[in-house]
Design an enzyme around this catalytic site. Structure first.
Site, PDB file in Angstrom:
ATOM      1  N   GLN A   1       0.825  -1.223   0.000  1.00  0.00           N
ATOM      2  CA  GLN A   1       0.000   0.000   0.000  1.00  0.00           C
ATOM      3  C   GLN A   1       0.856   1.270   0.000  1.00  0.00           C
ATOM      4  O   GLN A   1       0.586   2.216  -0.746  1.00  0.00           O
ATOM      5  CB  GLN A   1      -1.026  -0.003   1.129  1.00  0.00           C
ATOM      6  N   LEU A   2       1.908   1.313   0.796  1.00  0.00           N
ATOM      7  CA  LEU A   2       2.767   2.502   0.784  1.00  0.00           C
ATOM      8  C   LEU A   2       3.601   2.549  -0.494  1.00  0.00           C
ATOM      9  O   LEU A   2       3.773   3.614  -1.096  1.00  0.00           O
ATOM     10  CB  LEU A   2       3.680   2.512   2.023  1.00  0.00           C
TER      11      LEU A   2
ATOM     12  N   THR B   1       8.034   2.019  12.505  1.00  0.00           N
ATOM     13  CA  THR B   1       6.684   1.870  13.062  1.00  0.00           C
ATOM     14  C   THR B   1       6.571   2.344  14.512  1.00  0.00           C
ATOM     15  O   THR B   1       7.554   2.314  15.266  1.00  0.00           O
ATOM     16  CB  THR B   1       6.282   0.372  12.988  1.00  0.00           C
ATOM     17  N   ASP B   2       5.358   2.719  14.876  1.00  0.00           N
ATOM     18  CA  ASP B   2       5.051   3.045  16.278  1.00  0.00           C
ATOM     19  C   ASP B   2       5.199   1.809  17.175  1.00  0.00           C
ATOM     20  O   ASP B   2       5.315   1.935  18.386  1.00  0.00           O
ATOM     21  CB  ASP B   2       3.629   3.616  16.397  1.00  0.00           C
TER      22      ASP B   2
ATOM     23  N   ASP C   1      13.264  -9.385  -4.578  1.00  0.00           N
ATOM     24  CA  ASP C   1      13.060  -9.939  -3.242  1.00  0.00           C
ATOM     25  C   ASP C   1      14.248  -9.449  -2.419  1.00  0.00           C
ATOM     26  O   ASP C   1      15.390  -9.856  -2.672  1.00  0.00           O
ATOM     27  CB  ASP C   1      13.026 -11.473  -3.319  1.00  0.00           C
TER      28      ASP C   1
ATOM     29  N   TYR D   1       7.563  -8.460  15.592  1.00  0.00           N
ATOM     30  CA  TYR D   1       7.558  -7.507  14.471  1.00  0.00           C
ATOM     31  C   TYR D   1       8.269  -6.208  14.870  1.00  0.00           C
ATOM     32  O   TYR D   1       9.140  -5.723  14.141  1.00  0.00           O
ATOM     33  CB  TYR D   1       6.109  -7.222  14.059  1.00  0.00           C
TER      34      TYR D   1
HETATM   35  N1  LIG Z   1       0.868  -1.079   7.815  1.00  0.00           N
HETATM   36  C1  LIG Z   1       1.076  -0.323   8.882  1.00  0.00           C
HETATM   37  O1  LIG Z   1       0.165  -0.063   9.673  1.00  0.00           O
HETATM   38  C2  LIG Z   1       2.433   0.262   9.128  1.00  0.00           C
HETATM   39  C3  LIG Z   1       2.604   1.125  10.223  1.00  0.00           C
HETATM   40  C4  LIG Z   1       3.852   1.694  10.429  1.00  0.00           C
HETATM   41  C5  LIG Z   1       4.906   1.397   9.589  1.00  0.00           C
HETATM   42  N2  LIG Z   1       4.717   0.535   8.544  1.00  0.00           N
HETATM   43  C6  LIG Z   1       5.851   0.245   7.672  1.00  0.00           C
HETATM   44  O2  LIG Z   1       5.616   0.879   6.432  1.00  0.00           O
HETATM   45  C7  LIG Z   1       6.183   0.103   5.374  1.00  0.00           C
HETATM   46  C8  LIG Z   1       5.133  -0.189   4.320  1.00  0.00           C
HETATM   47  O3  LIG Z   1       4.073  -0.920   4.910  1.00  0.00           O
HETATM   48  P1  LIG Z   1       2.736  -1.273   4.130  1.00  0.00           P
HETATM   49  O4  LIG Z   1       1.619  -1.028   5.052  1.00  0.00           O
HETATM   50  O5  LIG Z   1       2.744  -0.622   2.779  1.00  0.00           O
HETATM   51  O6  LIG Z   1       2.913  -2.847   3.964  1.00  0.00           O
HETATM   52  P2  LIG Z   1       2.335  -3.837   2.867  1.00  0.00           P
HETATM   53  O7  LIG Z   1       1.128  -3.256   2.212  1.00  0.00           O
HETATM   54  O8  LIG Z   1       2.257  -5.154   3.549  1.00  0.00           O
HETATM   55  O9  LIG Z   1       3.492  -3.845   1.788  1.00  0.00           O
HETATM   56  C9  LIG Z   1       4.724  -4.450   2.027  1.00  0.00           C
HETATM   57  C10 LIG Z   1       5.217  -4.953   0.696  1.00  0.00           C
HETATM   58  O10 LIG Z   1       6.503  -5.557   0.902  1.00  0.00           O
HETATM   59  C11 LIG Z   1       6.516  -6.729   0.124  1.00  0.00           C
HETATM   60  N3  LIG Z   1       7.506  -7.685   0.615  1.00  0.00           N
HETATM   61  C12 LIG Z   1       7.428  -8.561   1.659  1.00  0.00           C
HETATM   62  N4  LIG Z   1       8.556  -9.284   1.735  1.00  0.00           N
HETATM   63  C13 LIG Z   1       9.355  -8.866   0.732  1.00  0.00           C
HETATM   64  C14 LIG Z   1      10.625  -9.238   0.282  1.00  0.00           C
HETATM   65  N5  LIG Z   1      11.335 -10.208   0.881  1.00  0.00           N
HETATM   66  N6  LIG Z   1      11.171  -8.591  -0.780  1.00  0.00           N
HETATM   67  C15 LIG Z   1      10.471  -7.617  -1.419  1.00  0.00           C
HETATM   68  N7  LIG Z   1       9.252  -7.233  -1.052  1.00  0.00           N
HETATM   69  C16 LIG Z   1       8.698  -7.850   0.020  1.00  0.00           C
HETATM   70  C17 LIG Z   1       5.125  -7.289   0.219  1.00  0.00           C
HETATM   71  O11 LIG Z   1       4.918  -8.205  -0.847  1.00  0.00           O
HETATM   72  P3  LIG Z   1       3.878  -9.414  -0.656  1.00  0.00           P
HETATM   73  O12 LIG Z   1       2.527  -8.784  -0.680  1.00  0.00           O
HETATM   74  O13 LIG Z   1       4.183 -10.291  -1.827  1.00  0.00           O
HETATM   75  O14 LIG Z   1       4.184 -10.054   0.667  1.00  0.00           O
HETATM   76  C18 LIG Z   1       4.300  -6.013   0.072  1.00  0.00           C
HETATM   77  O15 LIG Z   1       4.066  -5.710  -1.280  1.00  0.00           O
HETATM   78  C19 LIG Z   1       6.766  -1.151   6.051  1.00  0.00           C
HETATM   79  O16 LIG Z   1       8.129  -0.932   6.303  1.00  0.00           O
HETATM   80  C20 LIG Z   1       6.024  -1.221   7.364  1.00  0.00           C
HETATM   81  O17 LIG Z   1       6.790  -1.884   8.359  1.00  0.00           O
HETATM   82  C21 LIG Z   1       3.501  -0.025   8.289  1.00  0.00           C
END
Ligand SMILES: NC(=O)c1ccc[n+]([C@@H]2O[C@H](COP(=O)([O-])OP(=O)(O)OC[C@H]3O[C@@H](n4cnc5c(N)ncnc54)[C@H](OP(=O)(O)O)[C@@H]3O)[C@@H](O)[C@H]2O)c1
Length: 277
Positions: free
Chosen positions: A20-21, A100-101, A43, A124
């Site tokens: 999503q981000l 992250t928080d 990857d 996590y």
């Molecule tokens: N979501 C939250 O509430 C939140 C809050 C604070 C911070 N964050 C941080 O913000 C960032 C973005 O989060 P998001 O919410 O956009 O997460 P997301 O929607 O889950 O996206 C993460 C992406 O990373 C991909 N991924 C996973 N393992 C991988 C690998 N080994 N190599 C390459 N790509 C890989 C996933 O692919 P697949 O779909 O194929 O697994 C997915 O497309 C992350 O660093 C997260 O920790 C998130």
């Protein structure tokens, strides 16, 4: 890279571009040179693909984000969030690492600022904190919270689905944070790139419990589903989450619009079909 006008063109690599981000970043930086790489393209558990060159910066949005799943497989989560981040830093370009928080314990009752000491309560959160260190010296560590947008897996989309199916949903009312719209975070990333390297808290204005957030989602969507407020203990998820994790900056990080504004933008994008999945 030089554009047809002779001006130097900036080039950004986005990892996790299917998330999503990652998607929001690819859109935000589309007018620049952007190389948006999904997991299939890179990857991050592997070294960078050949021929990637030297971008101006890497916007590293790839991560293991399954918070409960990380309790069962902390090594798998670390391989992506720590090892993967080291591989991305190995490219040699400055990088934005999204954290992250959940690096915080959650015992405060006023916002966490950058000088507060982290103490993650989940596998996590620990991997994300170690990932901050793996990002290296030439990095902006952008801590944000409770991300949502029109695509992917997030609370807004889950509530919209449940709202279609049920008259009532039980939602946790004893965790408070700042739900943050990925479009706002992507736009703020531009401003972060002008700041010195370091840790920055970048989350939406305002705060809410998950139950407050769910009620707002139903209100914006015109869905009549009731929200029954429950405790974290009643929900009984495997991973511990902070009870309070509102993030604010004491270092002049960009401020974001209110989460309710982000929710309206997300709903508008969903309605106009901008969300394709
Ligand atoms: N979501 C939250 O509430 C939140 C809050 C604070 C911070 N964050 C941080 O913000 C960032 C973005 O989060 P998001 O919410 O956009 O997460 P997301 O929607 O889950 O996206 C993460 C992406 O990373 C991909 N991924 C996973 N393992 C991988 C690998 N080994 N190599 C390459 N790509 C890989 C996933 O692919 P697949 O779909 O194929 O697994 C997915 O497309 C992350 O660093 C997260 O920790 C998130």
């Amino acid at each position: 890279m030089v554009s047809p006008t002779g001006a130097e063109r900036r080039v950004y690599v986005v990892t996790g571009a299917g998330g999503q981000l990652g998607r929001a970043l690819a859109e935000e930086f589309a007018a620049d040179g952007v190389v948006a790489l999904t997991r299939a393209d890179w990857d991050v558990e592997q070294p960078p693909p050949a021929g990637l060159g030297q971008p101006n910066a890497v916007l590293h949005a790839a991560a293991w984000t399954n918070v409960d799943g990380a309790e069962d497989d902390p090594q798998g989560a670390a391989a992506v969030n720590v090892g993967g981040t080291a591989n991305v830093a190995g490219l040699g370009a400055p990088l934005v690492y999204y954290s992250t928080d959940y690096v915080f314990e959650g015992g405060k009752s006023e916002p966490y600022v950058e000088s507060d000491g982290p103490n993650p309560q989940s596998a996590y959160g620990r991997t994300k904190l170690h990932g901050e260190a793996a990002a290296g010296e030439r990095a902006w560590i952008v801590r944000s919270s409770w991300l949502f947008g029109p695509t992917g897996t997030n609370f807004v989309r889950t509530m919209l689905r449940l709202g279609e199916e049920r008259d009532e949903v039980a939602v946790v009312d004893d965790q408070r944070g700042s739900p943050t719209y990925v479009g706002h975070l992507a736009a703020a990333t531009r401003q972060v790139l002008r700041l010195p390297y370091g840790v920055y808290h970048v989350a939406a204005e305002g705060d809410a419990t998950w139950a407050d957030f769910a009620e707002a989602i139903f209100e914006e969507a015109g869905i009549g589903t009731r929200v029954r407020r429950i405790t974290t203990a009643e929900l009984g998820r495997p991973a511990a989450r902070p009870a309070y994790s509102v993030l604010r900056s004491e270092k002049g990080a960009p401020t974001l619009p209110h989460w309710r504004e982000g929710l309206r933008e997300t709903m508008a994008a969903i309605r106009t079909g901008a969300a394709r999945e």
